[in-house]
Design a protein around this motif. Structure first.
Motif, short mmCIF file in Angstrom:
data_model
loop_
_atom_site.label_atom_id
_atom_site.label_comp_id
_atom_site.label_asym_id
_atom_site.label_seq_id
_atom_site.Cartn_x
_atom_site.Cartn_y
_atom_site.Cartn_z
N ASP A 31 1.67 5.44 -3.89
CA ASP A 31 0.96 6.48 -4.65
C ASP A 31 -0.20 5.88 -5.44
OD1 ASP A 31 2.67 8.50 -3.76
OD2 ASP A 31 4.05 8.20 -5.43
N LEU A 32 0.07 4.74 -6.04
CA LEU A 32 -0.99 4.08 -6.81
C LEU A 32 -2.13 3.61 -5.91
CD1 LEU A 32 1.04 2.05 -9.43
CD2 LEU A 32 -0.52 3.94 -9.85
N GLU A 33 -1.79 3.05 -4.75
CA GLU A 33 -2.83 2.61 -3.82
C GLU A 33 -3.72 3.77 -3.39
OE1 GLU A 33 -1.54 0.40 -0.43
OE2 GLU A 33 -0.39 -1.01 -1.65
N LYS A 34 -3.10 4.89 -3.04
CA LYS A 34 -3.87 6.05 -2.61
C LYS A 34 -4.73 6.59 -3.75
CE LYS A 34 -0.65 7.34 0.97
NZ LYS A 34 0.40 8.25 1.42
N ALA A 35 -4.19 6.56 -4.96
CA ALA A 35 -4.96 7.02 -6.12
C ALA A 35 -6.16 6.12 -6.36
CB ALA A 35 -4.06 7.06 -7.35
N VAL A 36 -5.98 4.82 -6.20
CA VAL A 36 -7.10 3.88 -6.38
C VAL A 36 -8.18 4.15 -5.34
CG1 VAL A 36 -7.76 1.44 -6.19
CG2 VAL A 36 -5.79 2.09 -7.55
N LEU A 83 -11.78 5.07 -7.03
CA LEU A 83 -12.79 4.00 -7.05
C LEU A 83 -13.63 4.00 -5.78
CD1 LEU A 83 -10.68 1.06 -8.49
CD2 LEU A 83 -12.21 2.59 -9.71
N PRO A 84 -14.84 3.42 -5.85
CA PRO A 84 -15.65 3.26 -4.64
C PRO A 84 -14.95 2.34 -3.63
CG PRO A 84 -16.96 2.87 -6.60
CD PRO A 84 -15.55 3.01 -7.05
N THR A 85 -15.36 2.43 -2.37
CA THR A 85 -14.65 1.80 -1.26
C THR A 85 -14.41 0.31 -1.44
OG1 THR A 85 -15.71 3.43 0.16
CG2 THR A 85 -14.63 1.58 1.24
N LYS A 86 -15.47 -0.45 -1.66
CA LYS A 86 -15.33 -1.91 -1.72
C LYS A 86 -14.51 -2.33 -2.94
CE LYS A 86 -18.10 -5.89 -0.60
NZ LYS A 86 -19.43 -6.39 -0.31
N LEU A 87 -14.77 -1.68 -4.07
CA LEU A 87 -14.02 -1.98 -5.29
C LEU A 87 -12.55 -1.62 -5.14
CD1 LEU A 87 -14.19 -2.99 -8.19
CD2 LEU A 87 -14.76 -0.67 -8.89
N ALA A 88 -12.29 -0.51 -4.44
CA ALA A 88 -10.91 -0.08 -4.21
C ALA A 88 -10.16 -1.09 -3.33
CB ALA A 88 -10.88 1.31 -3.57
N LYS A 89 -10.84 -1.63 -2.32
CA LYS A 89 -10.20 -2.63 -1.45
C LYS A 89 -9.79 -3.86 -2.25
CE LYS A 89 -12.41 -1.40 2.90
NZ LYS A 89 -13.37 -1.81 3.93
N TYR A 90 -10.71 -4.35 -3.12
CA TYR A 90 -10.38 -5.51 -3.95
C TYR A 90 -9.25 -5.19 -4.92
CZ TYR A 90 -14.33 -8.33 -2.37
OH TYR A 90 -15.20 -9.05 -1.62
N ALA A 91 -9.31 -4.02 -5.53
CA ALA A 91 -8.29 -3.64 -6.51
C ALA A 91 -6.92 -3.54 -5.85
CB ALA A 91 -8.66 -2.31 -7.16
N VAL A 92 -6.85 -2.94 -4.67
CA VAL A 92 -5.57 -2.81 -3.97
C VAL A 92 -5.07 -4.17 -3.52
CG1 VAL A 92 -4.50 -1.91 -1.87
CG2 VAL A 92 -5.90 -0.41 -3.28
N ALA A 93 -5.96 -5.03 -3.07
CA ALA A 93 -5.54 -6.37 -2.63
C ALA A 93 -4.96 -7.17 -3.79
CB ALA A 93 -6.72 -7.11 -2.01
N PHE A 94 -5.66 -7.20 -4.93
CA PHE A 94 -5.16 -7.94 -6.08
C PHE A 94 -3.91 -7.28 -6.66
CE2 PHE A 94 -9.58 -9.61 -6.36
CZ PHE A 94 -9.26 -10.94 -6.29
N GLY A 95 -3.86 -5.95 -6.66
CA GLY A 95 -2.68 -5.26 -7.16
C GLY A 95 -1.46 -5.50 -6.29
N SER A 96 -1.64 -5.48 -4.97
CA SER A 96 -0.52 -5.75 -4.05
C SER A 96 0.00 -7.17 -4.23
CB SER A 96 -0.96 -5.54 -2.61
OG SER A 96 -1.35 -4.20 -2.41
#
Length: 119
Positions: free
Chosen positions: A88-93, A97-110
């Motif tokens: 749920d959090l990944e989908k919300a991010v 967030l914009p695409t590239k920033l969301a990818k980095y955020a999900v990667a670091f969060g995971s």
């Protein structure tokens, strides 16, 4: 005719407290100033940051956190669940967030979630 004299009784009033500053911590938000300073010192050790800029960064972080948490909560309710999952959090991010920033955020969060689970 006797006049009835009514006396106004003074109740004990609490002493006037000093006016508190209206920082984000008064409203239950977290203060990320320490973490912003640490990251800045890792990236550029010779640079500093003003307190006004730290307040702006703290407000920005709290606003993004609130947006992501509200979106994750609506996704959770949409799926008729009572538990907030990392998905749920990944989908919300990705939605907030914009695409590239969301990818980095999900990667670091995971990565952070994996380290927490395995520790």
């Amino acid at each position: 005719m006797a006049r009835s004299i009514t006396r106004k009784t003074r109740r004990h009033q609490s002493p006037i407290s000093r006016k508190k500053s209206h920082s984000s911590t008064d409203f239950g938000h977290r203060n990320y100033s320490l973490y912003v300073n640490r990251v800045l010192k890792e990236v550029v050790p010779q640079r500093g940051i003003s307190s006004r800029t730290l307040d702006i960064m703290n407000t920005l972080i709290n606003d993004i956190f609130e947006l992501i948490s509200m979106e994750a909560c609506s996704l959770m309710c949409f799926r008729n669940r009572c538990t907030l999952t990392p998905e749920d959090l990944e989908k919300a991010v990705y939605l907030v967030l914009p695409t590239k920033l969301a990818k980095y955020a999900v990667a670091f969060g995971s990565e952070a979630v994996q380290r927490y689970v395995h520790s």
